[in-house]
Design a protein around this motif. Sequence first.
Motif, mmCIF file in Angstrom:
data_model
loop_
_atom_site.group_PDB
_atom_site.id
_atom_site.type_symbol
_atom_site.label_atom_id
_atom_site.label_comp_id
_atom_site.label_asym_id
_atom_site.label_seq_id
_atom_site.Cartn_x
_atom_site.Cartn_y
_atom_site.Cartn_z
ATOM 1 N N LEU A 184 -6.502 8.601 0.106
ATOM 2 C CA LEU A 184 -6.512 7.177 0.590
ATOM 3 C C LEU A 184 -5.832 6.987 1.819
ATOM 4 N N GLY A 185 -4.946 7.928 2.498
ATOM 5 C CA GLY A 185 -4.375 7.505 3.683
ATOM 6 C C GLY A 185 -5.641 7.864 4.704
ATOM 7 N N ARG A 186 -6.249 8.965 4.477
ATOM 8 C CA ARG A 186 -7.404 9.374 5.308
ATOM 9 C C ARG A 186 -8.419 8.423 5.313
ATOM 10 N N ALA A 187 -8.647 7.609 4.257
ATOM 11 C CA ALA A 187 -9.640 6.618 4.155
ATOM 12 C C ALA A 187 -9.106 5.372 5.036
ATOM 13 N N LEU A 188 -7.785 5.008 4.965
ATOM 14 C CA LEU A 188 -7.234 4.189 6.057
ATOM 15 C C LEU A 188 -6.911 4.552 7.382
ATOM 16 N N GLY A 189 -7.398 5.857 7.785
ATOM 17 C CA GLY A 189 -7.200 5.973 9.053
ATOM 18 C C GLY A 189 -6.123 6.933 9.663
ATOM 19 N N SER A 190 -5.398 7.318 8.569
ATOM 20 C CA SER A 190 -4.060 8.098 9.139
ATOM 21 C C SER A 190 -4.248 9.338 9.449
ATOM 22 N N GLY A 191 -5.676 9.937 9.032
ATOM 23 C CA GLY A 191 -5.667 11.501 9.520
ATOM 24 C C GLY A 191 -5.543 11.842 11.009
ATOM 25 N N ALA B 85 -4.238 12.324 -4.120
ATOM 26 C CA ALA B 85 -5.067 11.208 -4.173
ATOM 27 C C ALA B 85 -4.432 10.173 -2.903
ATOM 28 N N GLY B 86 -3.219 10.271 -2.806
ATOM 29 C CA GLY B 86 -2.513 9.396 -1.661
ATOM 30 C C GLY B 86 -2.806 9.879 -0.264
ATOM 31 N N ASP B 87 -3.191 11.298 -0.253
ATOM 32 C CA ASP B 87 -3.654 11.699 1.011
ATOM 33 C C ASP B 87 -4.945 11.289 1.387
ATOM 34 N N ILE C 224 0.754 -1.142 -0.035
ATOM 35 C CA ILE C 224 0.039 -0.057 -0.131
ATOM 36 C C ILE C 224 0.846 1.144 0.023
ATOM 37 N N SER C 225 2.169 1.290 0.911
ATOM 38 C CA SER C 225 2.781 2.438 0.952
ATOM 39 C C SER C 225 3.454 2.541 -0.520
ATOM 40 N N GLN C 226 3.764 1.458 -1.207
ATOM 41 C CA GLN C 226 4.438 1.779 -2.581
ATOM 42 C C GLN C 226 3.442 2.311 -3.795
ATOM 43 N N ALA C 227 2.156 1.811 -3.392
ATOM 44 C CA ALA C 227 1.075 1.929 -4.439
ATOM 45 C C ALA C 227 0.983 3.487 -4.281
ATOM 46 N N VAL C 228 0.647 3.926 -2.895
ATOM 47 C CA VAL C 228 0.153 5.325 -2.484
ATOM 48 C C VAL C 228 1.190 6.272 -2.970
ATOM 49 N N GLY C 229 2.529 5.934 -3.171
ATOM 50 C CA GLY C 229 3.727 6.658 -3.618
ATOM 51 C C GLY C 229 3.452 7.116 -5.112
ATOM 52 N N LEU C 230 2.881 5.943 -5.881
ATOM 53 C CA LEU C 230 2.917 6.394 -7.246
ATOM 54 C C LEU C 230 1.479 7.377 -7.660
ATOM 55 N N LEU C 231 0.547 7.638 -6.640
ATOM 56 C CA LEU C 231 -0.356 8.219 -6.893
ATOM 57 C C LEU C 231 0.031 9.856 -6.807
ATOM 58 N N PRO C 232 -0.940 10.617 -7.185
ATOM 59 C CA PRO C 232 -0.789 12.175 -6.999
ATOM 60 C C PRO C 232 -0.937 12.395 -5.501
ATOM 61 N N GLN C 233 -0.192 13.219 -5.026
ATOM 62 C CA GLN C 233 -0.265 13.394 -3.487
ATOM 63 C C GLN C 233 -1.729 13.820 -3.095
#
Length: 280
Positions: free
Chosen positions: A248-255, A244-246, A233-242
């Motif tokens: 996704l991170g919020r959706a996964l609970g990182s916010g 979009a990655g942010d 997931i970390s590598q995949a997020v790194g390939l996304l525009p920031q």
Amino acid sequence: MNGHTAVNGKVVVITGGARGIGLATATALAALGARIAIGDVDETTVKETGTAHDFEVYGHLDVTDAASFEQFLDEVERTIGPIDVLINNAGIMPTGKLVDEPDQVTRRILDINVYGVILGTKLGVARMLPRGSGHIINIASLAGETHLPGLATYNASKHAVLGFTDTLGEEYRGTGVRFSSVLPTLTNTELLSGVQSKGVMRAAEPEDIAAAVIGLIAKPRAKVRVTKLAGFISQAVGLLPQSAGDALGRALGSGQAFLGDVDAEERKKYERRARGERAD
């Protein structure tokens, strides 16, 4: 080469070895026949741990102090021989918004998580280069490839460890000295006290990190991510525009994981120790 064959008889130094990932790694390596030296700034705990597990060398080690680090490595080599593997594991993870972070805490994070790794690596490499062999393993974090609100300085420190370690792999290519980073996801140690782990990714266990280290010793490579799902997931997020990655991170609970969702009372003991404050 399997883990037992690769590890048996090797002299391994682990910083921050009195508890958590450091202790789990020391225990796993010792079970495979490694000769273990653990150092930790918590002198009482490291002596209790070293005695309980019958490690060959254990004692006080302040990774931010060059004399302390040099003396510890000298003792290891006098006692059990030349160092084959140095694992720079010591690190702290205070949480909170940047504007609320006292300057002394910012400096403490950078001193331990960055300078301590650079210092340990420098001292280790100086001993390994003349022999043409050795392995430096730096415990980084998936936070070094991502960004997590509430951990700005910690994130910066782990980005630094990754850049540092990757650069040395090229700088010393062909010398016989190897460099590796381990990138754990959230791991069930005191660092996670009071943090609510939510979303699709499970927290790793310290033993998962230990297994990754054993794998690196058996088959050295630049980096390994733990767990595989979190690493993917970390590598995949790194390939996304920031943006979009942010999202996704919020959706996964990182916010809010390290801000609003933290149980401050449950985390208080760790935060005080990490910040260098006296316990109540």
